[in-house]
Structure formats: structure tokens, C-alpha cells
Motif scaffolding. Structure first.
Motif, mmCIF file in Angstrom:
data_model
loop_
_atom_site.group_PDB
_atom_site.id
_atom_site.type_symbol
_atom_site.label_atom_id
_atom_site.label_comp_id
_atom_site.label_asym_id
_atom_site.label_seq_id
_atom_site.Cartn_x
_atom_site.Cartn_y
_atom_site.Cartn_z
ATOM 1 N N PRO A 1 0.818 -1.282 -0.111
ATOM 2 C CA PRO A 1 0.075 -0.098 -0.135
ATOM 3 C C PRO A 1 0.860 1.194 -0.091
ATOM 4 C CG PRO A 1 -0.854 -1.575 1.609
ATOM 5 C CD PRO A 1 0.364 -2.138 1.090
ATOM 6 N N GLY A 2 0.457 1.959 -1.070
ATOM 7 C CA GLY A 2 1.174 3.384 -0.991
ATOM 8 C C GLY A 2 2.557 3.430 -2.020
ATOM 9 N N THR A 3 2.794 2.330 -2.594
ATOM 10 C CA THR A 3 3.821 2.419 -3.596
ATOM 11 C C THR A 3 2.991 2.940 -5.078
ATOM 12 O OG1 THR A 3 4.499 0.117 -2.999
ATOM 13 C CG2 THR A 3 4.948 0.808 -5.187
ATOM 14 N N GLU A 4 3.940 3.745 -5.471
ATOM 15 C CA GLU A 4 3.570 4.458 -6.807
ATOM 16 C C GLU A 4 4.417 4.084 -7.805
ATOM 17 O OE1 GLU A 4 2.222 9.328 -5.104
ATOM 18 O OE2 GLU A 4 4.444 8.710 -5.537
ATOM 19 N N LEU A 5 3.511 3.843 -8.794
ATOM 20 C CA LEU A 5 4.240 3.191 -10.150
ATOM 21 C C LEU A 5 4.124 4.305 -11.310
ATOM 22 C CD1 LEU A 5 2.763 -0.639 -9.981
ATOM 23 C CD2 LEU A 5 5.091 0.015 -9.475
#
Length: 372
Positions: A231-235
Motif C-alpha cells: 500500500p502506498g507504492t507509486e508506479l
């Protein structure tokens, strides 16, 4: 020593040791120590054997000698530095059981102990990319067991392939194997599934994380590439290609019944088994166990007997190899395999059927058919 623990987020829960002339995979004892080796055998850890090779290989490919790949990998997860922030991004809200970035892998590095990795079901990855106009090897998200959700930062064109699952975009429903538009701010959700294991989400422009050794894939065994998504990972998403061209092939078949047949050829060490072992493999069903992940599938069924004397040695490993440890119960190797292995290979699943194996659920029966 025969019991191998599997963990979806970190790969096989085992230590890797090498004896002179072989590379054997063995389980760690419950107290965390290595099993006691045979007398007079020198024991080397996998890191002691492979790290010098990997450092040399990394230097040859433009990375500084001694690079801490694990720390580099962790730095590449979560929130991205400013230079990697694009106007179009996919913000992970819930990764589900396991979600990773995958492309077609990093072939050509077996000499420094690095396996190919990449998508477990390559046909589904290729289809997803073609649907949105990417080249077939563009990086996408591989979702294991569903339950994934992510919010679009900017309007995104996506395609979902692989194991069937319900799709929602905001409050609207979407379909598999077609082009979908996710408006800016909308959330893409995949429900958990009853058929298959792995689903792929391709975005027009591809997942544009920094490549490692020419690939953006997460390798759970070698700890290369970005961390599993959380959760919170930006791709970041690359520049979108023009409107996608027509797709000229149908979606790969996902095994939906209780039984799956995989075609095999005789392995390089089939002569190390008894005369009845190959016949047993071809006439008996084997059940997919819960001890399965991206590295391999542990099968349960009639044991395949080795000859009384067989020469131990290390062989190259590719996806589809059926390795047989002393217990006699085979393991079907998948994408995140080690570069070499010490267990003899009785047969190899043809590459076009490995994708089907990657979608086999625990409890499914697998039969093997010799390709003539």
C-alpha cells in the motif's frame, strides 16, 4: 531436509548450500541453522559462492562493484524520487496476497548466478501489452490470487488478462481481455478468483520503474528489481503509445477444471532414474500442493525412484524443469528459479505449457504426456 517451506513474498524459505561439484537446495532446520553436511564436505553459503560472480557481472554491465542490490531494490519501492515522478502514475491501495512488477525477464545472466525471472504466465503478459499498444515485453503488474486495487493518477488505458476475475473501475464493471479506460482519480479493483492464480494488468506506456540488468521484473529469489508492491507504492507510467492496433490472437486458455495435462520431453538426467520412474510420471496424476510460488510448484504423488547410484552434479535450470529430490516427489520449476540446481531433472515441460502450469491452483491434478 526434504520439507521446503514456501513464502509468496520472499520465495522459498530455505538456505542454499553447495558441496564440491554440486549446488544442492536444502531446508534450514527449525532453529534457523543449516543441516549438518556429510563428513569432510566443505559447506559454502549461496552468498559466498554467488556474490563474487554477481559483483563481477554487475560491474561488467555498468553497475559499481559491490552494489548493495537489496538496498537498491528497497530504495526503488514505495515513494519514488522526484526524477521518477511522472504525471501519470498508478498508486497501489491494496496489493492483495502478492503483486509484483514483471516483464519478460532478464535472460543471459546465468553465468553470474541470476535466473531469468519475468512473468510466470508469459502469454497473458504479452496479450495484455498488445491490447494497450505496448511492445510485448513491457512491464506490467502481476497479481497473485486477486484482491488488488490501485488509484489512477491521470487517465490510464489498461488491459487485464490471465486468471479470470471481477473488475470494477469506480462503480462501473469492466471486462477481461479488452481495453479499459480508468479516469483520473478512479480506483481499479480486481476481486479474488476461483479459476487460475495470476492476473496481469498492463497500462499503456508500461510500468516505468528503473530497470536492473535490462529488466524491470521483481525476482523474489535473487532480490533483484523492485520490492513486491505494498500500500502506498507509486508506479510511474511511461509515455502512452498511439491507439492500440488490432490484436490477432485469442486469450490464453486458463485451466478451469480439476485436472490439467502438460506436455513434456525427457529430461537430461532421465537415465539416473529407474526404468519405471518415467512410466510412473506419465501414467499417474500429481497434485499441486500449497507449497508453491513463483519459484516452483511442489507436487504430491507416487515417488519417482532414483537408481541406487547416481552422480551428483549441478545442471542449468529453466522454467518447466521437473526436479526430483531424494523424496522422489517432483518440483516443477517456474519463473524465479535458481540458475543451477543439484537435483536431477527427469523431464521438462514444453515452454508453451509452462504458462498453464503457472495458473494451476493447489489441489489441481496434473498429468504429464510425453511429446513425441
Amino acid at each position: 531436509m526434504e520439507k521446503l517451506g514456501f513464502d509468496h513474498a520472499r520465495g522459498l524459505n530455505r538456505d542454499i548450500i553447495a558441496y564440491p561439484g554440486t549446488l544442492d537446495l536444502v531446508a534450514a532446520k527449525e532453529d534457523g541453522g543449516l543441516p549438518r553436511p556429510a563428513r569432510h564436505r566443505q559447506v559454502l553459503t549461496w552468498v559466498e559462492i554467488q556474490l563474487p560472480l554477481m559483483q563481477t557481472g554487475l560491474a561488467e554491465h555498468g553497475l559499481a562493484r559491490g552494489t548493495d542490490t537489496v538496498r537498491r531494490r528497497r530504495a526503488m519501492s514505495g515513494r519514488w524520487p522526484a526524477e521518477f515522478r511522472f504525471s501519470r502514475r498508478l498508486l497501489v491501495e491494496n496489493p492483495g496476497t502478492l503483486a509484483t512488477v514483471q516483464d519478460l525477464g532478464r535472460p543471459g545472466f546465468a553465468s553470474i548466478g541470476i535466473g531469468t525471472s519475468g512473468a510466470a504466465d508469459r502469454g497473458s503478459l504479452r496479450l495484455a501489452n498488445r491490447l494497450v499498444g505496448n511492445h510485448e515485453g513491457a512491464a506490467a503488474v502481476e497479481v497473485t490470487w486477486g484482491g488488488f486495487s490501485a488509484r489512477a493518477r491521470g487517465e490510464l488505458r489498461v488491459a487485464v488478462t490471465g486468471a479470470p476475475c471481477g473488475i470494477t473501475i469506480g462503480r462501473a464493471e469492466g471486462e477481461m481481455n479488452t481495453v479499459l479506460t480508468v479516469p483520473a482519480g478512479a480506483t481499479l479493483r480486481l476481486c479474488r478468483r476461483e479459476i487460475g492464480v495470476r492476473t496481469y494488468i498492463a497500462v499503456a506506456g508500461g510500468i516505468d520503474v528503473p530497470p536492473v540488468l535490462g529488466s524491470r521484473s521483481t525476482d523474489l529469489l535473487s532480490a533483484l528489481g523492485p520490492d513486491p508492491l505494498r500500500p502506498g507504492t507509486e508506479l510511474p507510467i511511461g509515455p502512452a503509445p498511439p491507439a492500440p492496433p488490432p490484436v490477432d490472437f485469442t486469450p490464453p486458455a486458463i485451466p478451469a477444471g480439476d485436472e490439467l495435462t502438460l506436455r513434456v520431453i525427457a529430461g537430461p538426467r532421465h537415465e539416473w532414474f529407474t526404468e519405471t520412474a518415467l512410466k510412473t510420471l506419465l501414467t499417474s496424476p500429481y497434485t499441486v500442493t500449497t507449497e508453491s510460488n513463483r519459484i516452483g510448484i511442489r507436487l504430491d504423488g507416487p515417488p519417482l525412484a532414483h537408481r541406487e547410484k547416481w552422480e551428483a552434479g549441478s545442471d542449468a535450470v529453466v522454467p518447466g524443469c521437473l526436479q526430483v529430490p531424494p523424496s522422489g516427489r517432483p518440483t516443477l520449476v517456474l519463473a524465479d528459479h535458481p540458475a543451477t540446481g543439484g537435483y536431477p531433472v527427469i523431464a521438462v515441460v514444453v515452454s508453451s505449457d509452462v504458462d498453464k502450469a503457472a495458473q494451476a491452483r493447489p489441489g489441481m491434478r496434473i498429468r504429464f504426456s510425453l511429446l513425441s
